[in-house]
Design a protein around this motif. Structure first.
Motif, short mmCIF file in Angstrom:
data_model
loop_
_atom_site.label_atom_id
_atom_site.label_comp_id
_atom_site.label_asym_id
_atom_site.label_seq_id
_atom_site.Cartn_x
_atom_site.Cartn_y
_atom_site.Cartn_z
N GLU A 13 0.04 38.89 85.20
CA GLU A 13 0.47 40.29 85.38
C GLU A 13 1.00 40.50 86.79
O GLU A 13 2.03 41.16 86.99
CB GLU A 13 -0.70 41.25 85.14
N LYS A 14 0.30 39.95 87.78
CA LYS A 14 0.71 40.09 89.18
C LYS A 14 2.08 39.44 89.39
O LYS A 14 2.96 40.02 90.04
CB LYS A 14 -0.36 39.42 90.07
N LYS A 15 2.27 38.25 88.82
CA LYS A 15 3.55 37.54 88.96
C LYS A 15 4.66 38.34 88.29
O LYS A 15 5.76 38.47 88.85
CB LYS A 15 3.41 36.16 88.31
N ASP A 16 4.39 38.89 87.10
CA ASP A 16 5.40 39.68 86.39
C ASP A 16 5.79 40.92 87.19
O ASP A 16 6.97 41.27 87.28
CB ASP A 16 4.89 40.10 85.00
N LYS B 95 9.77 43.74 90.54
CA LYS B 95 10.07 44.41 91.81
C LYS B 95 11.26 43.73 92.49
O LYS B 95 12.18 44.39 92.99
CB LYS B 95 8.84 44.39 92.73
N MET B 96 11.27 42.39 92.48
CA MET B 96 12.37 41.64 93.11
C MET B 96 13.69 41.90 92.37
O MET B 96 14.74 42.04 93.00
CB MET B 96 12.03 40.15 93.18
#
Length: 141
Positions: free
Chosen positions: A112-115, A120-121
């Motif tokens: 979830e954090k990576k997604d 955001k990027m």
């Protein structure tokens, strides 16, 4: 107090070896608070990358405090090694039966954090591209 001794058969390669095993009672200490080092060690064992995953340390802390689910019991071998035995299924494991759940929880939160980071990027990249396409305003000299 310990339950009576039981004999267990361990597969040690070619032959089975009978070992004396003590069934232990799990003692839950309501005041137990794992140390920072214990939490970080367990976090690393779960696969966390510290300090990058510091905000997910709560998972490791919760895992260290998790009681054994019924019908699991801690057992101790003659060599004082601890393993866990499920008295309904006959399954045994060296790892706490809740470890897989906390590793799975960590992997899900990490994903979830990576997604979120990737989204955001992508959003920031799209904003930069929009800025670059915006026509320059004529500024009087």
């Amino acid at each position: 107090s310990s339950a009576p001794f039981i004999y267990a058969l361990f597969d040690v390669g070619v032959s089975l070896q009978a070992v004396m095993v003590t069934v232990l009672d799990e003692m839950v200490d309501d005041q137990y608070e794992p140390s920072k080092d214990d939490v970080e060690e367990y976090a690393a064992w779960l696969g966390m990358d510290l300090p990058e995953d510091d905000e997910l340390l709560w998972i490791a802390r919760e895992g260290l405090m998790a009681p054994l689910p019924k019908p699991w019991k801690p057992c101790q071998t003659e060599d004082n090694d601890i393993f866990y035995f499920n008295f309904e299924t006959g399954e045994s494991t060296w790892d706490h039966p809740c470890d897989a759940r906390y590793r799975h929880m960590y992997n899900g939160k990490k994903r979830e954090k990576k997604d979120r980071k990737e989204k955001k990027m992508e959003k920031e990249k799209a904003e930069r591209e929009r800025e670059q396409r915006r026509p320059l305003l004529d500024v009087p000299n």
